[in-house]
Design an enzyme around this catalytic site. Structure first.
Site, PDB file in Angstrom:
ATOM      1  N   SER A   1       0.815  -1.224   0.000  1.00  0.00           N
ATOM      2  CA  SER A   1       0.000   0.000   0.000  1.00  0.00           C
ATOM      3  C   SER A   1       0.843   1.266   0.000  1.00  0.00           C
ATOM      4  O   SER A   1       1.926   1.313   0.570  1.00  0.00           O
ATOM      5  CB  SER A   1      -0.896   0.040   1.248  1.00  0.00           C
ATOM      6  OG  SER A   1      -1.840  -0.989   1.204  1.00  0.00           O
TER       7      SER A   1
ATOM      8  N   GLU B   1      -2.039 -24.578   3.986  1.00  0.00           N
ATOM      9  CA  GLU B   1      -3.220 -25.328   4.375  1.00  0.00           C
ATOM     10  C   GLU B   1      -4.227 -24.308   4.889  1.00  0.00           C
ATOM     11  O   GLU B   1      -3.940 -23.533   5.790  1.00  0.00           O
ATOM     12  CB  GLU B   1      -2.858 -26.337   5.463  1.00  0.00           C
ATOM     13  CG  GLU B   1      -2.049 -27.507   4.895  1.00  0.00           C
ATOM     14  CD  GLU B   1      -1.322 -28.305   5.974  1.00  0.00           C
ATOM     15  OE1 GLU B   1      -1.199 -27.803   7.100  1.00  0.00           O
ATOM     16  OE2 GLU B   1      -0.873 -29.418   5.671  1.00  0.00           O
TER      17      GLU B   1
END
Lengths: 359, 402, 359, 402
Positions: free
Chosen positions: D128, D243
């Site tokens: 950003s 995961e």
């Protein structure tokens, strides 16, 4: 971990869905919706032949002896199709007999219910807020004197399972004396209401179990309503999206207006996650008895409120046609009204869920 | 700040009161003849006093008064209090007459304005078509000039009172080669002729306020056109010159709230009157907050009107604001109805005697969704507020229609 | 009918607004916001010189003897500027003295308050929900023993108007013995809070009027909070719109995204009509005594709730910068928190409005 | 439907439990040396058992296990129960390592992956910029190749933990002539060098989780680039191969609800515990309904993951759904706080011991607005749901950025 439907459950949904697509297409649904009586024995018989009437009943009486989740996924499919059949009340009434009936009563009553040959319904509500077993006041004697309100399928049921004082359950045959049935016009014309007056009507008590049987019947009913609400609400999201993809305004597909897109996204956000909520609530009825009542109340209040709101939103998305009798949306809009009230309003079940939490 | 109407207006109110006391209901000579004749005489008298037909020139039957919202308001209040008839209700006075006055041929004004004002002829509006919604540029009903007549084929929808109307003012595509708005003309059509099929359009409440109208080789004279060929869209947007009545709608809302309170006193929740339930009480007050803001905002807009000042963004949000309030009332009504929140909707008698019956509320619960749709969806209004009210840029998708 | 501000009222707003633009620009506001004490006597003095401290006080004591609406339009302007001055509490405390003081007390106390030379504040709230005269419990004797909570400007006030049991009002001088002031960190740093402990502190009772004077003080306070909320909320709508017109994303002015446009329109719809609500509520204090209390409760609960929500929405519209301490939005966000709580939450005032309606 | 984890996984859980019992906290030989040494030894041991670094190849220090969401879940649960450390938290493991594994040069993987996994180096993210928000194509920070080094000038914002980080992975405009996305490269930067100025960015709550980072002729070697020049935007979007843990967030929500119930028991409303107030009770149940739906929806998504099926539209709405729930919790908390709903926000200790203190709730009341903003505004998410989830057409304005 497998938090998903089994292949059998999917197939069950698909079978019911296909049957309704074929046997109760929109034209047929509209015809029954507009009809004075609104009940088609042939449609019911066809559904029953798929085994839908006895999913949850013991195999020895002709049922499939499956779980509440199996019953619920069928309720979802019926909700999505706005099926004008007394599945809900029949499932609860037959469940009541299988839970609380004596061996003799089950043997005598259940086979014809499991096959769908006879239709049973529940008569629980009395005055306002009278849905829960603790609230029933109709005195349980050899005969009944009094009235029951908001009885689905009252006019075409063969058997009434009646909620009695102390949370007892009784069975009254349609042919019994002193029964007067008054048609009650309600918004949802896919599931009609009646008021039943009993005047010295003979009743047989289901004495095989106490108030906990009645509670379980109500809890299962809440799950089925949640499932119906999910099915209907998801259908409304889908039809709204489809409408937005096809309809042009100002030379543009309205579904490309960001304002509408965001509304549709919000509708989906409100509904989509609660599929898992009703699944869990159904699963809990068989596998987590400690939380079964509470999660049933949460699921019913949550889903019937989401359904009511999404029905309003979907009507708006459909513009003028959504507001007409000829439009399809209104049929689901009114089913949402039924699901909201049946077995008690969201308010009642939020109160119940708070009580059950011990708050 | 002065919420009285002021001395001058109160004096005017006195005059109106006196007039009504003397004239309505008709007595003596005035009470002779049929109801229609009595009504006609009364209206003529009221017009001669300058109480009715105020925005209509004398030569077309009006009283040609200088616009004065306060006088208009007082007239409305006093006529309502006396149960006296005003101008005929309906779309004719509201939309056709101002349009004719602004854009009509002399002969059109002479033929139609006075008769409409006197209630001798009734109008319906033919704008919407199936699939056109807020987007009038997509209209498909065709008009073809054959000799001295337009021959019209197509279908209109959401036409209220079409079965009772004598004439329709109608947007018709007359220039098939022109694009969108540019091909549309504003035609007047006699409804009492073969080829017109009016069918009731049933609403989800079961009621039928609206109609579908089918045109099959319907004819209207060549000069029954307002404005030029292809200018119909422009003509249909003629600003309404009526004395504005921003307060009326809030008054309806207040009456609804009163009915809701009455319902809450009648219905029980958890074994006691719903009005005693703390949450219901608070929600009633919350709705009242919105209604009061809407109501006083109407006072402010009327004042701006009086001063010939612009009401600003406020003036653009009355409709969506009352739509929002309607949703709030509807949902609260459902909460109060409890187990009877599924009774079949009743007659559309929201302002009448049975306003607080259960079935009127289920009716309202549905009608509020319809209100949101009627006359341009809420999203179109949001765009108008954002662009014209807040000065935000046009969005790109909407620009495409130019 | 003239439901609009007079030229004088407009000019008053303009004068105050210009003064704040000049004397309390953003940099100054931020400095006071970040400051430990957060009070600038010079700023207050400047405002007082415009007559702001005595708008509502009798002319004979140096006030302008105007109406509550005049007071309210100043409150709106201060709200729009998030002015870090004890206007609100000072206005109420001096109003209390002018309503309930004896001639001698008024003559002695009011001139310095009307000129703003001395600052007064109100000490009403005790434990939770203790804002209304009926709820006050601090015993009214020659001296006070006990505590008052949520006293604005407690640290820089010269005089405390204290709510006492039975709806009585008393005045305690800052210099009186036994007063201990504890700073209470609150979210709104433009209006600081303190807790006051009284230990044998001498108090003079304002015996010139009964509980209705205290009620009027509270009602006027509710109107001023509603006005402050309107001013702040409208300012947030305006800054959000301005931000949306200037900021680019994906190569487009974000204000041309329909999704955002509709959100901004909804923010305006929530706020704009309630300008007239607070005007009417203010007007009613002087011209419609029968509904003054009720409409004050409605206006305060309505506007403080709308303000709270629009503050959340505006923060989101402003993206990351809206969430920073360096961003300006947060200052108004926190004023909304003050306006919501001060003199009682929306819940309390909805209850009150329902009671006053006789429901 | 089977909500147990199954025999195999429960057996695995047994192993993990046994391992943790034996190894954490360290005893005997393992407890020697500094905390850091003990931690390092424990992680190495856990990696050797296949419990940590599961998605990372052995040659870069991981344990290279087949993806198994259930095992991942069990490891998390058991490590949490034992208070044992897992992989270092933070953006390095979450974003940089998967990106390097997918797109990095061999030497980059060798140099950075193991060290990150072992907690020896910490990263911060430089995406950003002031004014860029969700629109990374508008980045302005420049990198110029001068000899063997990139020379970087510009400013990054919303950089969390920049003051503690050793390195930054950063999007920098290196091809000024290329348009938008095409001109951006993905560079790695040593934070411990002159020319880097890290300033805390204070939030409205008073806390400072984030920083601004200013670059003034900051240097990084020519080959500290991941992917090719101008491919930075693509590289930054490398799908996370971790995961998935859809359940985690709902767990946080449930903990928040518990805290809110505790607060409702502690606080009074209308003179009695807030938890006894009927409206508060119902609103708590209402929020719980949303949380439960979110939670079970997480179960369903994990199941889909296990079956390698797509979660569909549901998978796109987790973030905005939890944002909505956060707003609901925050507003209900304010209602429960009553008169203390204006206390200064406290420490950001939402999951800790003082979770139910008043000042934590005012903190949360503000933080929930921040959450809505972080990582793309809600409107961007709504667009994604509408387009990718519901199959609606792209809106015209958004198309412009192509």
């Amino acid at each position: 971990m497998d938090f998903d439907l089994s292949d059998e459950q999917r197939m069950l949904q698909q079978t019911v869905s296909q049957f309704l697509d074929n046997e109760c297409p929109m034209a047929k649904l509209r015809q029954l919706f507009d009809d004075e009586i609104g009940f088609d024995p042939v449609l019911w018989k066809g559904l029953a032949e798929l085994g839908v009437a006895g999913i949850h009943l013991p195999a020895e009486y002709g049922g499939s002896e499956l779980e509440i989740l199996d019953l619920a996924v069928v309720a979802e499919t019926l909700g999505a199709h706005a099926a004008p059949v007394p599945f809900f009340s029949h499932a609860l009434a037959s469940l009541a007999i299988s839970l609380a009936g004596s061996a003799e009563q089950k043997k005598r009553l259940l086979p014809a219910l499991a096959s769908g040959e006879r239709i049973a319904t529940i008569a629980f509500s009395e005055e306002s807020d009278g849905w829960l077993p603790e609230q029933w006041t109709l005195a349980a004697g050899a005969t009944l004197h009094g009235a029951k309100e908001r009885v689905e399928a009252a006019e075409h049921a063969d058997l009434f399972v009646v909620g009695l004082a102390g949370g007892k359950l009784g069975v009254v045959d349609r042919s019994a004396k002193g029964i007067e049935i008054q048609r009650v016009e309600s918004a949802d014309r896919t599931r009609r209401f009646g008021r039943i007056h009993f005047e010295n009507s003979p009743v047989e008590i289901l004495a095989g179990a106490g108030i906990e049987a009645a509670r379980r019947v109500v809890d299962v009913g809440l799950v089925l309503l949640a499932a119906d609400a999910f099915g209907g609400a998801e259908k409304l999201v889908a039809t709204s999206v489809a409408y937005a993809k096809n309809r042009e305004q100002f030379g543009v597909i309205i579904g490309s207006f960001q304002g509408l897109k965001h509304q549709l996204a919000e509708m989906a956000i409100e509904i989509e996650p609660s599929r898992a909520l009703y699944w869990y609530a159904a699963h809990a009825q068989d596998h987590a008895p400690g939380e079964a009542s509470r999660i049933a109340s949460i699921a019913k209040s949550h889903l019937s409120e989401r359904y009511s709101q999404v029905a309003r939103d979907a009507t708006e998305v459909h513009g003028g046609i959504g507001y007409t009798w000829e439009g399809d949306t209104q049929i689901w809009f009114k089913r949402a009204m039924f699901d909201r009230v049946m077995l008690g309003t969201p308010r009642l079940h939020k109160n119940r869920a708070a009580d059950l939490a011990g708050w | 700040m002065d919420l009285s109407y002021g001395k001058e207006i109160e004096a005017f109110r006195g005059e109106v009161k006196a007039f009504l006391k003397a004239s309505w209901p008709p007595t003596g000579e005035a009470a002779k003849g049929s109801k229609e004749e009595q009504l006609r005489r009364f209206r003529e008298l009221a017009i001669s006093k300058g109480y009715l037909g105020r925005s209509i020139p004398r030569k077309y039957g009006g009283s040609e008064q200088a616009p004065d919202p306060l006088k208009g308001q007082v007239i409305q209040e006093e006529f309502a209090a006396a149960g006296a008839p005003m101008e005929p209700r309906g779309i004719g006075m509201m939309m056709l007459v101002p349009t004719l006055l602004d854009r009509g041929e002399e002969w059109q004004k002479e033929k139609f304005v006075r008769a409409t004002l006197m209630g001798e002829i009734a109008w319906c509006q033919g704008y919407s078509e199936p699939g056109s919604g807020s987007d009038l540029a997509s209209l498909k009903t065709r008009g073809e000039l054959v000799g001295d007549e337009w021959v019209i084929n197509g279908q209109k929808i959401w036409t209220s009172s079409a079965h009772e109307a004598d004439f329709m003012f109608c947007l018709v595509r007359t220039e098939p080669e022109a694009k969108k708005h540019a091909g549309i003309s504003y035609l007047l059509i006699d409804m009492k002729q073969p080829g017109i099929d009016v069918r009731p359009l049933r609403e989800m409440t079961g009621g039928a306020m609206f109609n579908e109208v089918f045109f099959n080789d319907v004819r209207t004279p060549k000069d029954w056109i307002v404005g030029n060929r292809g200018e119909g869209w422009l003509v249909s947007r003629t600003t309404l010159k009526h004395e504005r009545n921003s307060i009326g709608n809030a008054g309806q809302m207040t009456a609804l709230l009163d009915a809701l309170v009455a319902t809450a006193k009648r219905r029980k929740i958890d074994g006691r009157p719903a009005i005693q339930d703390p949450e219901i009480r608070r929600r009633l007050v919350e709705v009242e907050g919105y209604i009061r803001a809407h109501q006083y905002s109407g006072f402010l807009q009327m004042t701006k009107d009086l001063k010939k000042e612009s009401p600003g963004v406020m003036g653009l949000m009355n409709k969506i604001n009352s739509t929002h309030i309607g949703h709030r009332i509807a949902k609260l009504a459902m909460e109060i109805l409890g187990d009877d929140g599924v009774v079949a909707p009743g007659e559309r008698n929201l302002m009448g005697a049975e306003m607080d019956s259960d079935s009127t509320w289920t009716n309202y619960y549905m009608a509020t969704v319809g209100i949101a749709i009627a006359g341009g969806t809420a999203n179109v209004q949001r765009n108008v507020i954002a662009e014209r009210g807040l000065g935000l840029p046009r969005d790109v998708a909407a620009d495409r229609s130019k």
